[in-house]
Each structure stands twice: as C-alpha cells, then as structure tokens.
Design a protein around this motif. Sequence first.
Motif, PDB file in Angstrom:
ATOM      1  N   GLY A  50      33.458 -34.147 -44.925  1.00  0.00           N
ATOM      2  CA  GLY A  50      32.237 -34.676 -45.534  1.00  0.00           C
ATOM      3  C   GLY A  50      31.986 -36.126 -45.183  1.00  0.00           C
ATOM      4  O   GLY A  50      30.843 -36.530 -44.953  1.00  0.00           O
ATOM      5  N   TYR A  59      22.776 -38.959 -45.765  1.00  0.00           N
ATOM      6  CA  TYR A  59      22.738 -38.242 -47.038  1.00  0.00           C
ATOM      7  C   TYR A  59      21.483 -37.391 -47.078  1.00  0.00           C
ATOM      8  O   TYR A  59      20.367 -37.909 -47.029  1.00  0.00           O
ATOM      9  CB  TYR A  59      22.773 -39.207 -48.226  1.00  0.00           C
ATOM     10  N   SER A  61      20.024 -32.909 -47.821  1.00  0.00           N
ATOM     11  CA  SER A  61      20.360 -31.535 -48.208  1.00  0.00           C
ATOM     12  C   SER A  61      21.151 -30.841 -47.104  1.00  0.00           C
ATOM     13  O   SER A  61      21.967 -29.959 -47.377  1.00  0.00           O
ATOM     14  CB  SER A  61      19.100 -30.745 -48.555  1.00  0.00           C
ATOM     15  N   ILE A  64      24.818 -31.694 -47.669  1.00  0.00           N
ATOM     16  CA  ILE A  64      25.372 -30.911 -48.780  1.00  0.00           C
ATOM     17  C   ILE A  64      25.612 -29.470 -48.344  1.00  0.00           C
ATOM     18  O   ILE A  64      26.669 -28.888 -48.619  1.00  0.00           O
ATOM     19  CB  ILE A  64      24.426 -30.956 -50.006  1.00  0.00           C
ATOM     20  N   PHE A  68      29.299 -27.762 -48.158  1.00  0.00           N
ATOM     21  CA  PHE A  68      29.504 -26.589 -49.003  1.00  0.00           C
ATOM     22  C   PHE A  68      29.912 -25.373 -48.165  1.00  0.00           C
ATOM     23  O   PHE A  68      30.887 -24.688 -48.473  1.00  0.00           O
ATOM     24  CB  PHE A  68      28.233 -26.291 -49.807  1.00  0.00           C
TER      25      PHE A  68
END
Length: 120
Positions: A50, A59, A61, A64, A68
């Motif tokens: 990450g 930073y 979506s 993320i 994930f």
Amino acid sequence: MITQANAILIFLTIHYIADYLCQHPWMAVNKSKRFLPLVSHIIVYTSIMGAVAFFIFGYSSVLIAFIFMNGIAHMITDYNSSRASSRLYKEKKYWRFFSTLGMGQLAHQVVLIYSLTMFY
C-alpha cells in the motif's frame, strides 16, 4: 510517469520484499496453524504494498481497490497454500510441497499483474 510495464516490475520486486524479506519467521512457521500469524503477515505485506501503491496511484479509490484486492487475494492464497504445503512437507512429499509453494507465488503474481493492468 511510470509506465505500466515498469509498475509491474516495481510491484513484483516489492512483492518479493514484502512477502519474504519482511515476513518474520514466527509468521512463516505459524501461519499454516493459526490465524494471528497469517493476519500479521497480511498486515505487513499489505502495508508495504500500500505504501508503494500510494506513491504510484496517489490517494484515490483506485489505491483502495488495489490494496483491498491484493490484500484479500494474498490472504486467501496464503491460507490455502500454507496449510497444503505444511501437510505435504510433513508427509515428505517434497515435489508436491515445492509445486504448491510455486503455485502460491504464481497466484500472487497473476493477481498483482491483473490488478495493475486493471487499475493502472
């Protein structure tokens, strides 16, 4: 800007560092037997991946989703491969043991490359 091919090379290198060099022996030995060492390994691995992804994606979506996807896939793969390889090693089925380790690494690499081509 980093090309997609360079991003793949960067993440394959970081995968090696996060999955092997930063995995404490306690995690490696016990992740096939208990959940805490496995989760600890996944936290370390995902944090390192990450951090690198943050510098590449910023930073967003996409960051993320990438973290994930790779964290969950890594946990599923390690959960299964560590249990299978541990059993095979105890049974002295060394060819199958190494084949299982290799298949786990192939699965990690496929997910990394796929997620990079999907998100980058």
